[in-house]
Design a protein around this motif. Structure first.
Motif, mmCIF file in Angstrom:
data_model
loop_
_atom_site.group_PDB
_atom_site.id
_atom_site.type_symbol
_atom_site.label_atom_id
_atom_site.label_comp_id
_atom_site.label_asym_id
_atom_site.label_seq_id
_atom_site.Cartn_x
_atom_site.Cartn_y
_atom_site.Cartn_z
ATOM 1 N N SER A 23 0.842 -1.188 0.000
ATOM 2 C CA SER A 23 0.000 0.000 0.000
ATOM 3 C C SER A 23 0.876 1.237 0.000
ATOM 4 C CB SER A 23 -0.924 -0.001 1.224
ATOM 5 O OG SER A 23 -0.162 0.041 2.421
ATOM 6 N N ALA A 24 0.263 2.407 -0.223
ATOM 7 C CA ALA A 24 1.039 3.641 -0.332
ATOM 8 C C ALA A 24 1.805 3.954 0.948
ATOM 9 C CB ALA A 24 0.112 4.799 -0.685
ATOM 10 N N SER A 25 1.229 3.646 2.095
ATOM 11 C CA SER A 25 1.871 3.943 3.374
ATOM 12 C C SER A 25 2.916 2.904 3.752
ATOM 13 C CB SER A 25 0.822 4.011 4.484
ATOM 14 O OG SER A 25 0.226 2.730 4.690
ATOM 15 N N GLY A 26 2.936 1.778 3.060
ATOM 16 C CA GLY A 26 3.838 0.687 3.410
ATOM 17 C C GLY A 26 3.293 -0.217 4.498
ATOM 18 N N ARG A 27 2.058 0.059 4.946
ATOM 19 C CA ARG A 27 1.509 -0.768 6.036
ATOM 20 C C ARG A 27 1.162 -2.174 5.555
ATOM 21 N NH1 ARG A 27 -3.837 0.405 9.916
ATOM 22 N NH2 ARG A 27 -3.807 -1.665 10.898
ATOM 23 N N TRP A 28 0.516 -2.281 4.402
ATOM 24 C CA TRP A 28 0.011 -3.563 3.937
ATOM 25 C C TRP A 28 0.908 -4.136 2.853
ATOM 26 C CZ3 TRP A 28 -3.729 -5.172 7.022
ATOM 27 C CH2 TRP A 28 -4.522 -4.217 7.675
ATOM 28 N N VAL A 29 1.246 -5.415 2.971
ATOM 29 C CA VAL A 29 2.061 -6.113 1.987
ATOM 30 C C VAL A 29 1.346 -7.407 1.612
ATOM 31 C CG1 VAL A 29 4.285 -7.175 1.478
ATOM 32 C CG2 VAL A 29 4.181 -5.168 2.971
ATOM 33 N N ALA A 30 1.045 -7.574 0.323
ATOM 34 C CA ALA A 30 0.401 -8.789 -0.162
ATOM 35 C C ALA A 30 1.449 -9.666 -0.842
ATOM 36 C CB ALA A 30 -0.717 -8.443 -1.137
ATOM 37 N N PHE A 31 1.373 -10.968 -0.607
ATOM 38 C CA PHE A 31 2.369 -11.871 -1.181
ATOM 39 C C PHE A 31 1.802 -13.283 -1.240
ATOM 40 C CE2 PHE A 31 2.864 -11.951 3.373
ATOM 41 C CZ PHE A 31 3.189 -13.257 3.693
ATOM 42 N N SER A 32 2.429 -14.118 -2.056
ATOM 43 C CA SER A 32 2.094 -15.537 -2.082
ATOM 44 C C SER A 32 3.277 -16.324 -1.546
ATOM 45 C CB SER A 32 1.750 -15.989 -3.512
ATOM 46 O OG SER A 32 2.801 -15.700 -4.397
ATOM 47 N N SER A 33 2.999 -17.482 -0.958
ATOM 48 C CA SER A 33 4.062 -18.267 -0.329
ATOM 49 C C SER A 33 3.674 -19.736 -0.275
ATOM 50 C CB SER A 33 4.325 -17.742 1.092
ATOM 51 O OG SER A 33 5.277 -18.556 1.762
ATOM 52 N N ASN A 34 4.688 -20.578 -0.393
ATOM 53 C CA ASN A 34 4.499 -22.019 -0.214
ATOM 54 C C ASN A 34 4.747 -22.452 1.230
ATOM 55 O OD1 ASN A 34 3.869 -22.586 -2.932
ATOM 56 N ND2 ASN A 34 6.048 -22.595 -3.475
ATOM 57 N N ALA A 35 5.098 -21.512 2.081
ATOM 58 C CA ALA A 35 5.369 -21.844 3.485
ATOM 59 C C ALA A 35 4.111 -22.351 4.178
ATOM 60 C CB ALA A 35 5.916 -20.620 4.208
ATOM 61 N N THR A 36 4.287 -23.254 5.108
ATOM 62 C CA THR A 36 3.146 -23.814 5.837
ATOM 63 C C THR A 36 3.157 -23.419 7.311
ATOM 64 O OG1 THR A 36 4.389 -25.850 6.236
ATOM 65 C CG2 THR A 36 2.985 -25.783 4.277
ATOM 66 N N ASN A 37 4.012 -22.446 7.688
ATOM 67 C CA ASN A 37 4.108 -22.061 9.094
ATOM 68 C C ASN A 37 3.761 -20.590 9.327
ATOM 69 O OD1 ASN A 37 6.301 -20.970 7.808
ATOM 70 N ND2 ASN A 37 7.805 -21.556 9.375
ATOM 71 N N LEU A 38 3.078 -19.969 8.366
ATOM 72 C CA LEU A 38 2.753 -18.550 8.528
ATOM 73 C C LEU A 38 1.562 -18.342 9.462
ATOM 74 C CD1 LEU A 38 3.220 -17.290 4.852
ATOM 75 C CD2 LEU A 38 4.820 -17.144 6.768
ATOM 76 N N LEU A 39 0.632 -19.286 9.437
ATOM 77 C CA LEU A 39 -0.543 -19.219 10.312
ATOM 78 C C LEU A 39 -0.612 -20.524 11.100
ATOM 79 C CD1 LEU A 39 -3.150 -17.728 7.797
ATOM 80 C CD2 LEU A 39 -1.824 -16.504 9.534
ATOM 81 N N ALA A 40 -0.517 -20.437 12.406
ATOM 82 C CA ALA A 40 -0.441 -21.648 13.227
ATOM 83 C C ALA A 40 -1.677 -22.525 13.083
ATOM 84 C CB ALA A 40 -0.246 -21.250 14.695
ATOM 85 N N ALA A 41 -2.846 -21.886 12.980
ATOM 86 C CA ALA A 41 -4.085 -22.655 12.924
ATOM 87 C C ALA A 41 -4.487 -23.015 11.498
ATOM 88 C CB ALA A 41 -5.208 -21.865 13.590
ATOM 89 N N ASP A 42 -3.691 -22.583 10.519
ATOM 90 C CA ASP A 42 -4.076 -22.788 9.116
ATOM 91 C C ASP A 42 -2.817 -23.033 8.291
ATOM 92 O OD1 ASP A 42 -5.425 -22.932 6.757
ATOM 93 O OD2 ASP A 42 -5.980 -20.815 6.673
#
Length: 297
Positions: free
Chosen positions: A1-20
């Motif tokens: 985003s313009a402010s740098g707050r939000w970053v969208a990305f794709s990943s093959n990692a399986t440890n980014l969300l503990a419950a998912d």
């Protein structure tokens, strides 16, 4: 985003969300150090975020097959935590969204050409209830847009105007999509030396005032910055010492300063409008291991 707050990305990692613990596309809030899921990647497909509104509310991505062909465009509305598929116009393959603003208006280009061979630009809007409202073909709809301002008021395109020994000559055009009016660099400067040039890359500032273009000179290259409001322009010559082969415009700021990259992955910052006497400054962008980062946006 313009402010740098939000970053969208794709990943093959399986440890980014503990419950998912599944691969897919994610949105990172850098202010709160939290991450949440945009989409789960189906087997044999990838979900690739590629555009975001200025305020970060809307994220545009596409589902693609493993061979890179696009299945469909998707808009994620993070305020309502909703993903919405963007249907293709009748008789068309999936459209490609070029930009989306803070109000949910977007511009997309048809995936298939019409009878005259043009890929039309269409405007639409995602409503709060998730409905996609199609608004029809944009002003100058058959032009291929090279860049858009975040508000979607201005579009940048290039018209072919002939050939030279070193390639096709182009003329950058700024289009006001609210009125349909179009301003040409060559028409604005009818006596300027090099007003027709081989255009290698272009960019427009968020406010729409400044247009930057990489032009090929008889010897070497320059990044030309056009002040549309004041009807002036300045050339920043890219010297051999700046890895001057095929510089690419990466960003244009609201005051006319520019960021451009080179084939060696070096990134430079210059101010040809405000301070033409200052040389370009090399920006060091590297990974933790010291390898260079290829800057795209």
């Amino acid at each position: 985003s313009a402010s740098g707050r939000w970053v969208a990305f794709s990943s093959n990692a399986t440890n980014l969300l503990a419950a998912d613990p599944a691969a897919g596309a994610f949105l990172r809030d850098r202010w709160t150090d939290t991450t949440f899921r945009l989409a789960t990647t189906p087997a044999g497909e990838v979900w690739i975020p590629k555009r975001m509104s200025h305020d970060g509310r809307f994220v545009v991505g596409h589902h693609a097959n493993s061979d890179g062909t696009i299945n469909e465009e998707v808009i994620f509305d993070q305020r309502n935590r909703r993903s919405v598929r963007v249907p293709a116009p009748p008789g068309q393959t999936s459209s490609s969204i070029l930009g989306i603003n803070n109000d949910g208006y977007f511009i997309a280009v048809d995936g298939s050409p019409n009878a005259s061979g043009a890929h039309l630009n269409r405007a639409g809007r995602i409503l709060d209830d998730g409905t996609i409202q199609r608004l029809g073909v944009t002003a100058k709809g058959s032009r291929q847009f090279d860049d858009l301002t975040p508000s979607l008021q201005y579009a940048l395109t290039t018209r072919d105007v002939g050939t030279a020994p070193w390639g096709t000559l182009g003329d950058p055009l700024r289009i006001d999509l609210t009125t349909g009016t179009m301003v040409s660099f060559a028409d604005t400067f009818p006596t300027a030396s090099g007003r027709f040039s081989r255009i290698r890359s272009t960019g427009i500032s968020p406010n729409g005032r400044f247009v930057a273009m990489t032009v090929q000179l008889p010897i070497g290259f320059a990044v030309r910055v056009w002040d549309v409001t004041n009807h002036t322009f300045a050339d920043h010559t890219v010297a051999d010492g700046e890895d001057g082969r095929d510089p690419v415009v990466r960003s244009v700021l609201d005051d006319g300063r520019i960021i451009y990259g080179t084939v060696t992955n070096n990134v430079y910052f210059a101010d040809p409008i405000g301070h033409p006497e200052h040389p370009a400054r090399l920006l060091s962008v590297k990974f933790d291991d010291g390898s260079p980062v290829r800057v795209q946006y």
